[in-house]
Enzyme design. Structure first.
Site, PDB file in Angstrom:
ATOM      1  N   HIS A   1       0.822  -1.212   0.000  1.00  0.00           N
ATOM      2  CA  HIS A   1       0.000   0.000   0.000  1.00  0.00           C
ATOM      3  C   HIS A   1       0.858   1.264   0.000  1.00  0.00           C
ATOM      4  CE1 HIS A   1      -3.264   2.671   1.798  1.00  0.00           C
ATOM      5  NE2 HIS A   1      -3.828   2.153   0.732  1.00  0.00           N
TER       6      HIS A   1
ATOM      7  N   ASP B   1      17.473   9.446  -7.346  1.00  0.00           N
ATOM      8  CA  ASP B   1      18.931   9.562  -7.162  1.00  0.00           C
ATOM      9  C   ASP B   1      19.369   9.316  -5.727  1.00  0.00           C
ATOM     10  OD1 ASP B   1      19.372  10.065  -9.830  1.00  0.00           O
ATOM     11  OD2 ASP B   1      19.449  12.248  -9.609  1.00  0.00           O
TER      12      ASP B   1
ATOM     13  N   LYS C   1       3.213   4.410  -1.196  1.00  0.00           N
ATOM     14  CA  LYS C   1       3.374   5.331  -2.319  1.00  0.00           C
ATOM     15  C   LYS C   1       4.705   6.027  -2.082  1.00  0.00           C
ATOM     16  CE  LYS C   1      -1.233   4.868  -1.688  1.00  0.00           C
ATOM     17  NZ  LYS C   1      -1.846   4.264  -0.497  1.00  0.00           N
TER      18      LYS C   1
ATOM     19  N   HIS D   1      -8.836  11.395   1.236  1.00  0.00           N
ATOM     20  CA  HIS D   1      -7.964  10.228   1.105  1.00  0.00           C
ATOM     21  C   HIS D   1      -6.651  10.412   1.866  1.00  0.00           C
ATOM     22  CE1 HIS D   1      -5.555   7.110  -1.145  1.00  0.00           C
ATOM     23  NE2 HIS D   1      -6.687   6.458  -0.966  1.00  0.00           N
TER      24      HIS D   1
ATOM     25  N   ASP E   1       0.426  17.948  19.548  1.00  0.00           N
ATOM     26  CA  ASP E   1       1.091  18.860  20.485  1.00  0.00           C
ATOM     27  C   ASP E   1       1.978  19.903  19.829  1.00  0.00           C
ATOM     28  OD1 ASP E   1      -0.209  17.687  22.552  1.00  0.00           O
ATOM     29  OD2 ASP E   1       1.544  16.774  23.478  1.00  0.00           O
TER      30      ASP E   1
ATOM     31  N   LYS F   1      -3.819  10.769   4.983  1.00  0.00           N
ATOM     32  CA  LYS F   1      -3.494  10.004   6.191  1.00  0.00           C
ATOM     33  C   LYS F   1      -2.422  10.781   6.950  1.00  0.00           C
ATOM     34  CE  LYS F   1      -3.990   6.870   2.520  1.00  0.00           C
ATOM     35  NZ  LYS F   1      -5.404   6.658   2.550  1.00  0.00           N
TER      36      LYS F   1
END
Length: 467
Positions: A200, A207, A202, A385, A392, A387
Site C-alpha cells: 500500500h 537519485d 506510495k 484520502h 502537540d 493520512k
C-alpha cells in the site's frame, strides 16, 4: 478491503476472495500498554549526515524543541519508544515540503524525475493507465533512454485493472518492473501465495537524494485536487480527491531508499542494475525526520504502535485526518483517554467514501467517541484520502497508513515522522482549512440518526477486521 484500488469501479469479488484466503500467519496488533510500560524514558539519540550525534547535542536538540513548543512529555517518551522498537534513526538536517492534493504533488514528482541523473525508484499501490499514468510512464521512459535506471514496484491488486501492456512497454524499454505478490498464483515467486499482503506504499526516491511519500497514487482521480466550495456529493464518480503527500530532501532519504530496496529483495526481484543507490547526503534543511516502514513480517505494526504511543503521550492536541477509519479497541481507548485528560482530540473523516463498508464501519464508532469528548468532523466537497496526524504542535506524521486493521496488520506501509514546530504549524494550518470545509458531528443529532444508518453500521462492523 476498503481500497483494493481506491475507486468504486473495482469489484467486491476481490474483497471476498481476500477474506476467504486470509489465514493465520498475519501480524497481530500488539498489546500497546504492555510495550509502552517496558520502555522507560531514555536519552534521545539523533543522527546527522555525518553519523550519530553526541549525547550533549542530542539533549540540546530536545531542549530546544521543548522550548519552542512547551514542556512536552511526548518528546522524551515518544523518542524513547520509537528508538526501542524501530531501527530507523531520527535524522537531522532534512527539508520537508508539504504537498496538498494531486496537482502540486504530481508537478513536484515529475520535476524531480526530469532532473534525475542516476536512478529512479518508484513504488505505488495504484498505477492507472490513464492520462496521469501515461504522463508518468513517458517521463520514466525518457529518463530510461537517457541512461537513468528506473526501477518500479506496483501492487498486483491495486493495479489489477491496469493492462499488462502498460507495464510490458516499460519493461521492454529497460525499466525494471516488479509486481508485488501477484494475484495469479502461477506468477508467485516462491514461498506462500500471500494474496492478503498488499503493498500500500506510495514512495518515489530519485537519485537516492529526494523522496516523496504520502497517500497519493498515480491516477486521474487526483488530477483535479480538492475544491472547498464544491457542494457535498454522495457519488465518487467525478469527485475531487483531497490528499496529502510530502517531499523530503536530506540524509533521511537513505532510510526510505533502504525500505524500497528491502521490498525489492523480499519480492525476489531481478538483480538491480548497478547504480549509486547510497550516495553521500549533505544536510538540506532543519527538519528532524524518522522513516517508519511496516510489513506483516514485523512482530507488530511499527506504524500502529508509534501512533498510539504519540496519542497516549499527548498533552495538548491530537489532530488526525484519515480516509479509512476502522479503529481497533486500543486505538479507540487511546483517543477517549486523551480527551479525558483534557487533550483537544479532533478527527477529520470522510463524508462519503469509495467504500461503503469502511465508511459505515467507521461511523459505527462515532457514538462512543463523541460521548468520550472526541470532536468529529466530516470533510465535505471532496473525497478525503489523506493520512496525517499532528500532535502537540511538535510531532507530525504523513504517510500511506490508514486507521484500519488492514493497514496495521496486512499491508506494507510507509510513514514519515517529523519533529519540529515549523512543520507542525504547517500541518495545523492545513488541518484548519480541512476543518473549515467539514461538517461537525453533534452527539445528540448523531444519536437520533435514522435506523437505516444504524443497521448499515452494524452490518459493516461484522467485516471490520478485513476492511
Amino acid at each position: 478491503m476498503p481500497h483494493p484500488t481506491c475507486q468504486p469501479s473495482r469489484h467486491l469479488a476481490i474483497l471476498i476472495m481476500m477474506w476467504v484466503l486470509s489465514t493465520a500467519g498475519c501480524a497481530s496488533l500488539p498489546d500497546t500498554q504492555d510495550i509502552l510500560a517496558r520502555h522507560s524514558v531514555q536519552a534521545a539519540q539523533f543522527e546527522s549526515a555525518r553519523g550519530p550525534v553526541s549525547a550533549r547535542r542530542s539533549a540540546a536538540i530536545v531542549a530546544e524543541l521543548k522550548r519552542t513548543a512547551g514542556d512536552l512529555d511526548i518528546l522524551d517518551k515518544q523518542i524513547a519508544l520509537e528508538q526501542a522498537i524501530n531501527d530507523s534513526p531520527l535524522v537531522l538536517g532534512n527539508q520537508v515540503t508539504l504537498l496538498q492534493d494531486g496537482p502540486a504533488t504530481y508537478a513536484a514528482m515529475l520535476a524531480a524525475i526530469a532532473d534525475a541523473q542516476d536512478h529512479i525508484n518508484l513504488e505505488s499501490y495504484i498505477i492507472e493507465d490513464d492520462a496521469t499514468g501515461q504522463a508518468f510512464a513517458q517521463a520514466l521512459l525518457t529518463k530510461q533512454r537517457q541512461g537513468v535506471q528506473v526501477n518500479l514496484i506496483y501492487d498486483s491488486v491495486g493495479s489489477l485493472t491496469t493492462p499488462r501492456q502498460f507495464f510490458d512497454e516499460l519493461a521492454s524499454a529497460g525499466v525494471a518492473v516488479l509486481e508485488f505478490n501477484p494475484v495469479n498464483p502461477l506468477a508467485s515467486r516462491g514461498g506462500a501465495w500471500l494474496i492478503n499482503n498488499r503493498d500500500h506504499r506510495k514512495l518515489l526516491v530519485v537519485d537516492g537524494r529526494t523522496a516523496f511519500l504520502g497517500g497519493i497514487n498515480i491516477s486521474n482521480v487526483y488530477s483535479s485536487g480538492s475544491v472547498i466550495h464544491r457542494p457535498s456529493k454522495t457519488s465518487t464518480a467525478d469527485s475531487a480527491w483531497r490528499d496529502t503527500h510530502i517531499q523530503i530532501d536530506g540524509p533521511v532519504v537513505a532510510e526510505f531508499q533502504k525500505l524500497f530496496l528491502q521490498t525489492w529483495d523480499k519480492q525476489r526481484g531481478k538483480t538491480l542494475m548497478p547504480k549509486n543507490y547510497t550516495p553521500v547526503l549533505a544536510p538540506a534543511g532543519k527538519d528532524i525526520v524518522r522513516a517508519i516502514g511496516g510489513t506483516p513480517d514485523d512482530p507488530y505494526s511499527l506504524v500502529y504502535l508509534t501512533l498510539i504511543s504519540a496519542i497516549s503521550n499527548a498533552e495538548k492536541q491530537v489532530f488526525l485526518t484519515n480516509a479509512y477509519f476502522v479503529p481497533d479497541p486500543q486505538l479507540m481507548q487511546a483517543l477517549v483517554d486523551a480527551a479525558a485528560r483534557g487533550v483537544d482530540v479532533r478527527l477529520i473523516l470522510p463524508s462519503y467514501s469509495d467504500s461503503a463498508l469502511v465508511f459505515h464501519a467507521g461511523r459505527a464508532q462515532y457514538g462512543r467517541l463523541l460521548q468520550g469528548g472526541v470532536k468529529i468532523f466530516e470533510r465535505q466537497g471532496a473525497l478525503l484520502h489523506a493520512k496525517t496526524a499532528m500532535i502537540d504542535g511538535v510531532w507530525s506524521t504523513v504517510g500511506s497508513s490508514n486507521l484500519d486493521w488492514r493497514s496495521f496488520m496486512d499491508n506494507d506501509e510507509v510513514n514519515a515522522v517529523i519533529l519540529g514546530r515549523d512543520f507542525a504549524a504547517q500541518m495545523s494550518a492545513m488541518f484548519a482549512l480541512d476543518q473549515a470545509a467539514s461538517h461537525p458531528i453533534d452527539a445528540q443529532t448523531w444519536a437520533a440518526r435514522p435506523l437505516q444508518f444504524k443497521l448499515k453500521e452494524w452490518l459493516a462492523r461484522l467485516w471490520e477486521r478485513w476492511l
